[in-house]
Enzyme design. Structure first.
Site, PDB file in Angstrom:
ATOM      1  CD  GLU A  45      41.049  50.830  37.108  1.00  0.00           C
ATOM      2  OE1 GLU A  45      40.170  50.116  36.571  1.00  0.00           O
ATOM      3  OE2 GLU A  45      41.214  50.905  38.336  1.00  0.00           O
ATOM      4  CG  ASP A  56      33.774  44.673  31.653  1.00  0.00           C
ATOM      5  OD1 ASP A  56      34.230  44.982  32.771  1.00  0.00           O
ATOM      6  OD2 ASP A  56      34.476  44.550  30.643  1.00  0.00           O
TER       7      ASP A  56
END
Length: 253
Positions: A45, A56
């Site tokens: 990814e 995140d």
């Protein structure tokens, strides 16, 4: 057949690695991808850095911010990856937020991904119903798999809807926290992993968030097809640069 579907059919647990494109240095992207494949990784990814990454944790946020400071943009990433299929055969997924794709033009973005050999996209802030109504036809046109996230809080109804509109795998977020904030899995996570496995979805699940070593990889894949490592790999890049990837992978499996 899409490379993701081919990989999922293999009789093995999948180890996927996430990293931010343009980190540690702007032009490290291709070398990291090549070295990950050589080290035995099954899928990669590639994070498209964004200024406001909602899912995140601090490690990935910092790498994304540094990548932006290094000069990474959507167009530069596409330019870096334009010849990637001459040297890399495993599935490649771009993970990013919807705003840069919208700015680039969704169809233009998908067309470019198809041209360079990207297999799928993960867009955490694109709701599945909006995707199904407005964008699925474009993704299908260019042979791209859109991968959706579920969490322990996602309803069974929504999980089954996600399962119905995708054809690859479901990204099973291990907990409701941000990336990189976990220290192993307890009974709550294992119950959740088993509950999803017992739903007998048509798409296999790959677990993300909290996987950082052999123990957590094995825990995550007890009921799932594979696992994704992000923050722990970025920490490794921060501490060791892009030259010691094989050592990191060997410590996982």
């Amino acid at each position: 057949m899409n490379r993701i579907n081919q990989k999922i059919q293999e009789d093995k647990k999948i180890l996927s690695i996430y990293f931010s494109a343009g980190y540690p240095n702007l032009n490290d992207t291709v070398q990291i991808v090549q070295d990950l494949e050589k080290s035995g990784i099954d899928m990669i990814e590639i994070g498209l850095p964004f200024s406001d990454p909602l899912a995140d944790g601090p490690t990935i946020q910092e790498s994304s911010t540094q990548a932006l400071h290094n000069g990474m943009t959507t167009q530069i990433l596409f330019d870096q990856l334009k010849d990637i299929r001459q040297s890399v055969t495993i599935p490649l997924v771009i993970m990013g937020y919807f705003n840069p794709m919208l700015q680039y033009g969704v169809e233009n973005f998908c067309k470019k991904c198809a041209e360079i050999g990207i297999d799928g996209l993960i867009i955490p802030d694109l709701p599945v119903d909006v995707y199904a109504e407005q964008y699925k036809a474009i993704f299908d046109k260019y042979g791209l798999i859109n991968i959706f996230l579920i969490t322990p809080q996602t309803s069974e109804e929504r999980i089954r809807f996600i399962d119905s509109v995708t054809d690859g795998f479901i990204y099973m977020v291990s907990s409701a926290s941000v990336t990189g904030s976990q220290a192993g899995f307890g009974d709550i996570q294992e119950t959740y992993f088993k509950r999803i496995a017992d739903m007998n979805l048509k798409n296999p699940q790959i677990v993300g968030f909290g996987i950082k070593n052999e123990e957590t990889f094995n825990q995550a894949t007890q009921f799932a097809k594979g696992a994704i490592i992000g923050s722990a790999f970025i920490k490794h890049l921060t501490e060791n640069g892009a030259g010691k990837i094989k050592e990191f992978v060997k410590a996982i499996r």
